[in-house]
Enzyme design. Structure first.
Site, PDB file in Angstrom:
ATOM      1  N   GLU A   1      94.667  40.063 137.360  1.00  0.00           N
ATOM      2  CA  GLU A   1      94.736  39.569 135.982  1.00  0.00           C
ATOM      3  C   GLU A   1      93.999  40.445 134.980  1.00  0.00           C
ATOM      4  OE1 GLU A   1      94.018  35.517 133.350  1.00  0.00           O
ATOM      5  OE2 GLU A   1      92.755  35.922 135.087  1.00  0.00           O
ATOM      6  N   GLY A   2      92.843  40.969 135.353  1.00  0.00           N
ATOM      7  CA  GLY A   2      92.091  41.764 134.398  1.00  0.00           C
ATOM      8  C   GLY A   2      90.631  41.842 134.777  1.00  0.00           C
TER       9      GLY A   2
ATOM     10  N   LEU B   1      85.565  41.104 138.051  1.00  0.00           N
ATOM     11  CA  LEU B   1      86.995  40.826 138.156  1.00  0.00           C
ATOM     12  C   LEU B   1      87.287  39.508 137.476  1.00  0.00           C
ATOM     13  CD1 LEU B   1      89.766  41.568 139.407  1.00  0.00           C
ATOM     14  CD2 LEU B   1      89.079  40.238 141.415  1.00  0.00           C
ATOM     15  N   LYS B   2      88.342  39.488 136.645  1.00  0.00           N
ATOM     16  CA  LYS B   2      88.768  38.225 136.032  1.00  0.00           C
ATOM     17  C   LYS B   2      89.719  37.527 136.996  1.00  0.00           C
ATOM     18  CE  LYS B   2      90.268  36.103 131.749  1.00  0.00           C
ATOM     19  NZ  LYS B   2      90.899  34.967 132.453  1.00  0.00           N
ATOM     20  N   LEU B   3      89.328  36.362 137.442  1.00  0.00           N
ATOM     21  CA  LEU B   3      90.099  35.613 138.426  1.00  0.00           C
ATOM     22  C   LEU B   3      91.088  34.681 137.730  1.00  0.00           C
ATOM     23  CD1 LEU B   3      87.153  34.793 140.820  1.00  0.00           C
ATOM     24  CD2 LEU B   3      88.984  36.444 141.215  1.00  0.00           C
TER      25      LEU B   3
END
Length: 276
Positions: A158-159, A25-27
């Site tokens: 976010e991505g 997970l992009k934080l």
């Protein structure tokens, strides 16, 4: 200061499934290096931030440990809140609790491990500290990156980041071994002005008979787009101040952007093309 390894954008911003890669997970926060060598130091990409986060000083790390990760502040739903994180960076008087989320390790018990493959560094990261309310780890997601990105979009996160399992840690390098897929939002906006000193445009959206300001767009505006827009912008001037020329909303364009600020403005709008 240690320059972190940086990411590339995935081609066409599309997720892909690859058994030789892991997905994380992009934080949505601030990149942070935590170094506990001679003493504990906290580094963003550009600054020594040690004094900004006293709650991180009691780190569960042995001497000789350096971690890479993301500093976040979560909202009431438990989602990373970039605006709150950025506000806390600017003022430690604010009460926003920060959490450091480690996703890589550079030094382990005083040994440089950047040359080891990522999957091995992940194992060392698991061994390097016990989690606390202020220190946690980002763990890879098993299964399909494509399906995981669909879930990320559903929850408005976010991505994702897709990383090669065999990748080394390339200090200070923007590498194709790590690629990010961003959950962009899209919208149609009008150009309402332009900056006198650079090539940025003011943008807004129509609400009834009025235009609601949505901020300044700096990214994605090509030389060709400026050439096409200039004759219309020049002849549609309404007023000006020291910084901007304000124009009639005659030009409509498509943009992508990260999210909305609490003020309602778009965060990082990127020009995608004109609309007729």
């Amino acid at each position: 200061m240690i320059k972190p390894m940086l990411l590339q954008y995935a081609k066409n911003n599309l997720p892909f499934d690859d058994p030789n890669c892991i997905t994380e997970l992009k934080l949505d926060g601030i990149r942070l290096i935590v170094s506990n060598m001679e003493s504990l130091r906290l580094y963003t990409k550009n600054t020594d931030a040690t004094d900004k986060y006293p709650e991180l000083h009691d780190a569960p790390l042995e001497k000789g440990t350096v971690l890479d990760g993301e500093l976040i502040v979560t909202d009431e739903q438990g989602k990373p809140d970039f605006e709150a994180c950025n506000a806390r960076f600017k003022s430690k008087k604010l009460k926003h609790q920060v959490t450091f989320c480690a996703f890589d390790i550079l030094m382990y018990r005083g040994i440089d491990v950047t040359g080891l493959p990522l999957h091995r560094r992940k194992e060392l990261l698991e061994e390097s500290f016990e989690e606390t309310p202020y220190y946690t780890r980002v763990r890879p997601v098993t299964g399909s990156a494509t399906q995981y990105f669909d879930i990320v979009k559903q929850y408005g996160l976010e991505g994702i980041v897709i990383k090669k399992k065999q990748s080394k840690y390339e200090v200070g390098t923007r590498s194709w071994s790590w690629v990010k897929v961003i959950n962009w939002k899209e919208s149609e906006v009008f150009i309402t002005g332009y900056n006198k000193k650079d090539f940025s445009w003011l943008i807004g959206v129509k609400e009834g008979n009025k235009i609601r300001p949505m901020g300044t767009m700096e990214h994605g505006i090509t030389k060709e787009a400026r050439v096409l827009a200039w004759p219309i912008l020049r002849r549609s001037k309404i007023s000006e101040n020291n910084q901007f020329i304000f124009v009639e909303p005659l030009l409509k364009c498509r943009v992508k952007f990260r999210d909305y600020y609490k003020s309602g403005l778009m965060r990082i709008p990127v020009f995608q093309g004109f609309l007729t």
